[in-house]
Design a protein around this motif. Structure first.
Motif, short mmCIF file in Angstrom:
data_model
loop_
_atom_site.label_atom_id
_atom_site.label_comp_id
_atom_site.label_asym_id
_atom_site.label_seq_id
_atom_site.Cartn_x
_atom_site.Cartn_y
_atom_site.Cartn_z
N UNK A 1 8.82 16.21 0.43
CA UNK A 1 7.78 15.44 1.11
C UNK A 1 6.54 15.24 0.22
N UNK A 2 6.09 16.33 -0.42
CA UNK A 2 4.89 16.23 -1.26
C UNK A 2 5.12 15.33 -2.47
N UNK A 3 6.33 15.33 -2.99
CA UNK A 3 6.64 14.45 -4.11
C UNK A 3 6.64 12.98 -3.69
N UNK A 4 7.07 12.71 -2.46
CA UNK A 4 7.01 11.35 -1.94
C UNK A 4 5.56 10.85 -1.92
N UNK A 5 4.67 11.73 -1.44
CA UNK A 5 3.25 11.38 -1.41
C UNK A 5 2.74 11.14 -2.83
N UNK A 6 3.16 11.97 -3.76
CA UNK A 6 2.74 11.83 -5.16
C UNK A 6 3.22 10.51 -5.75
N UNK A 7 4.44 10.08 -5.38
CA UNK A 7 4.95 8.78 -5.86
C UNK A 7 4.05 7.66 -5.35
N UNK A 8 3.67 7.72 -4.08
CA UNK A 8 2.80 6.69 -3.50
C UNK A 8 1.44 6.66 -4.20
N UNK A 9 0.90 7.86 -4.50
CA UNK A 9 -0.39 7.93 -5.21
C UNK A 9 -0.26 7.33 -6.61
N UNK A 10 0.86 7.60 -7.27
CA UNK A 10 1.08 7.08 -8.62
C UNK A 10 1.26 5.57 -8.60
N UNK A 11 2.01 5.06 -7.63
CA UNK A 11 2.17 3.61 -7.51
C UNK A 11 0.83 2.93 -7.23
N UNK A 12 -0.04 3.64 -6.51
CA UNK A 12 -1.37 3.10 -6.26
C UNK A 12 -2.19 2.94 -7.53
N UNK A 13 -1.87 3.74 -8.56
CA UNK A 13 -2.60 3.69 -9.84
C UNK A 13 -1.95 2.68 -10.80
N UNK A 14 -0.63 2.70 -10.91
CA UNK A 14 0.04 1.86 -11.91
C UNK A 14 0.76 0.66 -11.28
N UNK B 1 -3.72 -0.54 -0.49
CA UNK B 1 -5.14 -0.87 -0.63
C UNK B 1 -5.62 -0.77 -2.07
N UNK B 2 -5.06 0.20 -2.82
CA UNK B 2 -5.46 0.35 -4.22
C UNK B 2 -4.91 -0.79 -5.08
N UNK B 3 -3.71 -1.24 -4.77
CA UNK B 3 -3.13 -2.34 -5.54
C UNK B 3 -3.80 -3.66 -5.17
N UNK B 4 -4.05 -3.87 -3.86
CA UNK B 4 -4.67 -5.12 -3.38
C UNK B 4 -5.70 -4.77 -2.32
N UNK B 5 -6.96 -4.75 -2.71
CA UNK B 5 -8.04 -4.33 -1.79
C UNK B 5 -8.29 -5.33 -0.67
N UNK B 6 -7.71 -6.53 -0.76
CA UNK B 6 -7.96 -7.55 0.28
C UNK B 6 -6.82 -7.63 1.30
N UNK B 7 -5.73 -6.95 1.04
CA UNK B 7 -4.55 -7.12 1.89
C UNK B 7 -4.84 -6.83 3.36
N UNK B 8 -5.54 -5.76 3.65
CA UNK B 8 -5.74 -5.36 5.05
C UNK B 8 -6.86 -6.15 5.74
N UNK B 9 -7.51 -7.04 4.99
CA UNK B 9 -8.49 -7.93 5.63
C UNK B 9 -7.78 -8.91 6.56
N UNK B 10 -6.53 -9.18 6.25
CA UNK B 10 -5.76 -10.17 7.03
C UNK B 10 -4.54 -9.55 7.71
N UNK B 11 -4.43 -8.24 7.66
CA UNK B 11 -3.26 -7.58 8.24
C UNK B 11 -3.30 -7.66 9.76
N UNK B 12 -2.14 -7.98 10.32
CA UNK B 12 -2.05 -8.01 11.78
C UNK B 12 -0.58 -7.89 12.17
N UNK B 13 -0.28 -6.93 13.03
CA UNK B 13 1.08 -6.78 13.53
C UNK B 13 1.08 -7.09 15.03
#
Length: 381
Positions: free
Chosen positions: A304-317, A347-359
């Motif tokens: 589980x913690x490694x999954x979180x780490x992958x998401x953090x890394x994808x947010x950077x690169x 949000x780190x990859x695209x800071x504007x994405x959630x300005x228009x997010x709607x489900x």
């Protein structure tokens, strides 16, 4: 009745006399025995404290004078470039001095030598060892290693390590197999400090290396200011997970590239700590070519913690592909913690994405809106 009354009156008188005598006796005892005794005891201890303080001050002054004498002697000896024979003569002369006869003199000389070796660059290594041996301090270190207690042995290791006495590595090696974890740890650190830049001692090391020792080893390798160890790829392929983790941290410390093929290989490692350090290395070294590898690996990662780490890394690169991957995950993931880190990644990859997010789910919209607020304002309650 009168007789009875007289009897009781007489009894009262005797009781009064008895109490008066007892009180008087107690008063006299305190005045002439107890109090003088306590005063004498108190004066004795006060005198003892004063004399002890005087003795300790005198001893401290004497020791300070000795330290100054030793400092001056060693400074002159090390930095005056005397020929070997003259150096030996000066040491023999000093050994006959009154200062050297003090039992702690050898320890002061040894500590000063270690201090000079550790703090002054370009000091003559051979000369330091000559002084060390001429004073018989090498024998002192050897005796420490031969003692039964682990901390005495470790102190002997420290002497060899601090003075870079490489020739004595063979005395330390047997303790790599010690059952005492502290002794084994200190032996490993000493041997790495005494090894050359190849650090061959780690090639076949099979024991687990504690995290604290990892940091010490990293510092020792880095302090040698050599290029990255030649055997680093062998370490990455080691069957000992501790060596693999150490190799990854060395690569990060030296800012060396890590190939995508090696990353793929390491992410298949059975040890979750190896996989964790690999993911962290991708983030620290900004290896953007590892995007696809991490996206593919995410579903396979069991920790589980490694999954979180992958998401953090994808947010950077991460790139557009990583964002699309995270957006898809967001609609599928039910775990709140993972969902939060997916939101952070997008949000780190695209800071504007959630300005228009709607489900279509208002509860989902409200939850993700709060997550976005917390991502942008981490100190928000």
């Amino acid at each position: 009745m009168q007789i009875a009354h007289l009897f009781y009156s007489l009894k009262d008188v005797i009781g009064y006399v008895d109490r008066t005598f007892t009180a008087h006796f107690f008063y006299m005892f305190l005045k002439y025995i107890a109090i003088p005794f306590l005063v004498i005891v108190l004066l004795y201890f006060i005198s003892l404290l004063i004399l002890s303080r005087f003795y300790l001050d005198k001893l401290s002054d004497k020791k300070s004078g000795m330290e100054e004498t030793i400092n001056n002697f060693l400074t002159d000896l090390i930095f005056s470039n005397y020929p070997f024979e003259e150096t030996k003569e000066k040491i023999d002369e000093f050994k006959n001095s009154e200062v050297f006869q003090q039992k702690w003199c050898k320890y002061l000389i040894l500590n000063k030598l270690i201090h000079i070796k550790q703090n002054i660059k370009e000091v003559n290594q051979n000369l330091v060892l000559i002084i060390y041996k001429q004073f018989g301090l090498n024998e002192y270190s050897r005796r420490l290693i031969n003692r039964s207690k682990w901390y005495y042995k470790s102190l002997g290791f420290y002497h060899y390590q601090s003075l870079d006495y490489k020739i004595k590595k063979s005395q330390i090696k047997p303790y790599l197999n010690s059952k005492n974890k502290y002794l084994k740890s200190n032996a490993l650190i000493a041997l790495i400090a005494l090894s050359d830049e190849k650090f061959d001692i780690l090639n076949n090391y099979t024991k687990k290396i504690p995290s604290a020792d990892e940091m010490k080893i990293l510092d020792l390798i880095y302090q040698k200011k050599s290029v990255i160890p030649e055997t680093i790829n062998n370490w990455l392929d080691s069957s000992n997970s501790s060596i693999v983790v150490l190799a990854i941290k060395v690569i990060v410390r030296y800012r060396e590239p890590l190939s995508t093929s090696k990353i793929s290989y390491l992410l298949l490692h059975p040890d979750k700590i190896v996989r964790k350090e690999t993911i962290l290395a991708i983030r620290e070294l900004l290896i953007v070519d590892a995007n696809d590898i991490l996206i593919t690996h995410y579903k396979k990662e069991p920790d589980f913690r490694n999954k979180i780490s992958i998401l953090k890394t994808l947010g950077v690169i991460g790139d557009t592909k990583a964002k699309d991957f995270a957006i898809k995950l967001l609609s599928e993931e039910k775990n709140i913690d993972l969902k939060f880190h997916i939101v952070s990644c997008i949000n780190k990859i695209d800071t504007t994405y959630f300005n228009y997010f709607n489900s279509q789910d208002e509860i989902e919209n409200d939850m993700i809106g709060k997550m976005v607020l917390h991502v942008n304002n981490p100190y928000l309650n």
